[in-house]
Enzyme design. Structure first.
Site, short mmCIF file in Angstrom:
data_model
loop_
_atom_site.label_atom_id
_atom_site.label_comp_id
_atom_site.label_asym_id
_atom_site.label_seq_id
_atom_site.Cartn_x
_atom_site.Cartn_y
_atom_site.Cartn_z
CD GLU A 220 -3.15 -0.82 0.38
OE1 GLU A 220 -3.35 0.20 -0.23
OE2 GLU A 220 -3.92 -1.90 0.35
CB CYS A 254 -1.31 7.58 1.38
SG CYS A 254 -3.04 6.71 1.79
P1 NAD Z 1 8.34 4.43 5.15
O1 NAD Z 1 8.35 3.68 3.99
O2 NAD Z 1 9.17 5.45 5.25
O3 NAD Z 1 8.03 3.43 6.29
C1 NAD Z 1 6.87 2.47 6.33
C2 NAD Z 1 7.51 1.60 7.41
O4 NAD Z 1 8.45 0.81 6.71
C3 NAD Z 1 8.06 1.84 8.65
O5 NAD Z 1 7.44 1.10 9.54
C4 NAD Z 1 9.38 1.77 8.64
O6 NAD Z 1 10.17 1.39 9.84
C5 NAD Z 1 9.70 0.73 7.60
N1 NAD Z 1 10.66 0.60 7.03
C6 NAD Z 1 11.60 1.48 6.77
N2 NAD Z 1 12.87 0.99 6.20
C7 NAD Z 1 12.67 -0.37 5.69
C8 NAD Z 1 13.19 -1.22 4.94
N3 NAD Z 1 14.40 -1.06 4.39
N4 NAD Z 1 12.67 -2.47 4.95
C9 NAD Z 1 11.42 -2.65 5.46
N5 NAD Z 1 10.53 -1.66 6.37
C10 NAD Z 1 11.28 -0.51 6.37
O7 NAD Z 1 6.72 5.31 4.99
P2 NAD Z 1 6.27 6.31 5.85
O8 NAD Z 1 7.13 7.71 5.74
O9 NAD Z 1 6.05 5.79 7.49
O10 NAD Z 1 4.93 6.81 5.28
C11 NAD Z 1 4.69 7.58 4.24
C12 NAD Z 1 4.59 7.01 3.01
O11 NAD Z 1 3.51 6.00 3.19
C13 NAD Z 1 3.85 7.92 2.03
O12 NAD Z 1 4.53 7.56 0.56
C14 NAD Z 1 2.41 7.54 1.94
O13 NAD Z 1 1.88 7.74 0.61
C15 NAD Z 1 2.49 6.09 2.25
N6 NAD Z 1 1.27 5.63 2.69
C16 NAD Z 1 0.28 4.67 1.85
C17 NAD Z 1 -0.71 4.20 2.44
C18 NAD Z 1 -1.85 3.32 1.47
O14 NAD Z 1 -2.72 3.11 2.01
N7 NAD Z 1 -1.55 3.31 0.16
C19 NAD Z 1 -1.13 4.85 3.54
C20 NAD Z 1 -0.61 5.58 4.31
C21 NAD Z 1 0.92 6.07 3.70
#
Ligand code: NAD
Length: 476
Positions: A220, A254
């Site tokens: 997502e 998002c």
């Molecule tokens: P992010 O990708 O930085 O982090 C998401 C999660 O991944 C966190 O728990 C983080 O600790 C973990 N993570 C970080 N590095 C990782 C790695 N190398 N391997 C596995 N996991 C890792 O995202 P964010 O800044 O927390 O959220 C913002 C983003 O999420 C935006 O792009 C937003 O559009 C998207 N988002 C999408 C939805 C949806 O439903 N499509 C909903 C909310 C947010």
């Protein structure tokens, strides 16, 4: 020791918990619908008893207003729980599938069986809903689960850990707090499914890691979700909806409308109506928006600076601020901003904005607007504001998006009957209600023979067999 193993070795309890869950998974697979619903309802009861604590955690993390927490975090989970509890028995029933005439004598079914061990990685922007909603579906589908909430909202992460520790034995559901290092260690484990919500860049890393075990993934993700306002749209209504969609959660959503393409004949009235809508929501008494209890903050200094430099970059390259503009670093406060005169060379048109900054781009023909959309990655959401059915159909047929909302914003997430999710760069797989249940289930095809035989097709391949194959072809 290779680096992948070394990462997991840094967190020995991950392996211990994973192994305990792996042993428990076959037992969870045997649970009945009622047993799963009882587990899901535990979550609902806990939420009711701890609503204030959830609101407080979100306030401590980024000053999220209490009502907004109830609306966008608690209600979102609540609706999922209600819907899932009501439908689960039906979803779990083997589904009879039609049988082709050539397969006479057999019956075919679709069984949804749990995938087994699942991992849920959540982002910070809706830290409660985006961790707990997938958990509801994972339990409904009969899985054991490990959750990792985001490190950027530590108050909520700690509360989620407390909640899960109170509600479930660790071999059924467990929480690990921490950042990228913990997440990287987790994704090395041989999960059957990884449900990731976050950025496209990290989503790619998750998919790579999942490939090691050929774990299935739901991604997502995010990106730039456009809104189109044509010359027939109800401008006041569109402005109110887009202002709400852009400012809820301080634009850190998002599916927030990222930028607006507006027909040039209605551009000025839209900008004016947007400004009015912002004032009505966040400054009804004429006080500065900063004083509003209904306006959240940017999650941290890093994201505040990212947004500030995004605006500065646009201004340096010729854009203009036509609404708002005030920023306060000490509070991570950014007033809703409208930018005009933006061009593709500005960072604001290249990256997901994820804050209360709205570029407004005028267009004169729909094809011009569609070109702006189609030269970018396929978005998570596309918003169309129009009263003209032909225009709506024209836009839909010439674009691709995870979801599309016509004459509103954000609401696609709240209909549990609607598949929610992106396509390619904005995501893989769908969530919400049955669609989430499906993501956490293996769709197992089952065929049973009741009578008749297929031995006529077995060797030796005589003319009779060939005639039979021709007959089956004709029957198909
Ligand atoms: P992010 O990708 O930085 O982090 C998401 C999660 O991944 C966190 O728990 C983080 O600790 C973990 N993570 C970080 N590095 C990782 C790695 N190398 N391997 C596995 N996991 C890792 O995202 P964010 O800044 O927390 O959220 C913002 C983003 O999420 C935006 O792009 C937003 O559009 C998207 N988002 C999408 C939805 C949806 O439903 N499509 C909903 C909310 C947010």
């Amino acid at each position: 020791m290779n680096t992948l193993l070394a990462e997991t070795a840094l967190y020995p309890d991950l392996q211990t918990v994973f192994t305990a869950q792996r042993r428990q998974a076959p037992h969870m697979a045997l649970t009945t619908a009622s047993e799963r619903i009882e587990r899901i309802r535990r979550i609902a009861t806990w939420i009711t008893a701890h609503e204030t604590a959830i609101q407080q955690a979100a306030y401590n993390d980024f000053r999220k207003p209490a009502t907004e927490v109830t609306l966008s975090e608690i209600l979102a989970v609540w609706l999922e729980i209600k819907h899932t509890s009501r439908r689960l028995k039906q979803w779990m029933k083997p589904q009879r599938l039609p049988t082709t005439i050539s397969m006479m004598g057999t019956r075919s079914y679709l069984h949804h069986e749990p995938k087994g061990n699942v991992l849920i990685l959540a982002p910070w922007n809706y830290p409660f809903a985006l961790t707990i909603r997938p958990l509801v579906s994972a339990i409904a589908a009969g899985n054991v689960a490990i959750l990792k909430p985001s490190e950027l909202t530590p108050h909520m992460a700690a509360l989620i850990r407390q909640m899960i520790t109170e509600l479930f034995p660790v071999n059924e559901v467990a929480v690990f707090e921490g950042g990228a290092a913990v997440a990287q260690a987790l994704v090395q484990l041989p999960f059957n499914h990884i449900f990731f919500t976050g950025s496209p860049a990290v989503g790619r890393e998750v998919m790579k890691a999942a490939a090691t075990h050929l774990a299935s993934v739901t991604l997502e993700l995010g990106g730039k979700s456009p809104a189109i306002i044509d010359e027939t749209a109800n401008i006041r209504q569109a402005a109110e909806q887009l202002a709400w969609g852009k400012c809820l959660n301080n634009g850190q959503t998002c599916i927030a409308p990222d930028y607006v393409l507006v027909h040039s004949s209605v551009k000025d009235s839209f900008v004016q109506a947007y400004e009015t809508a912002v004032k009505t929501m966040y400054s009804p008494d004429g006080k500065p928006i900063e004083a509003s209890d209904s306006y959240a903050r940017i999650v941290n200094e890093r994201h505040f600076e990212r947004l500030r430099s995004l605006v500065h970059d646009a201004l340096a390259k010729g854009a203009r601020v036509v609404v708002g503009g005030s920023m306060k670093a000490e509070q991570n406060f950014i007033e809703p901003i409208v930018l005009e005169g933006v061009t593709n060379d500005m960072v604001v048109m290249q990256e997901e904005i994820f804050g209360p900054v709205l570029p407004v781009l005028p267009y004169t023909s729909l094809d011009e607007a569609l070109q702006v959309i189609n030269e970018r990655e396929k978005p998570l959401a596309l918003y169309i504001h129009s009263k003209n059915r032909n225009n709506i159909a024209y836009i839909q047929a010439r674009t691709s998006a995870g979801d599309t909302v016509i004459n509103d914003t954000l609401l696609q997430f709240t209909n549990t009957e609607l598949p929610f999710g992106g396509i390619n760069n904005s995501g893989l797989g769908k969530s919400n209600g049955f669609f989430s249940f499906q993501e956490f289930s293996n769709q197992r095809g089952v065929m049973q023979r009741d009578f008749g035989l297929m031995q006529w097709l077995y060797p030796p391949y005589t003319d009779k067999v060939n005639r039979l194959i021709s007959y089956i072809k004709r029957l198909a």
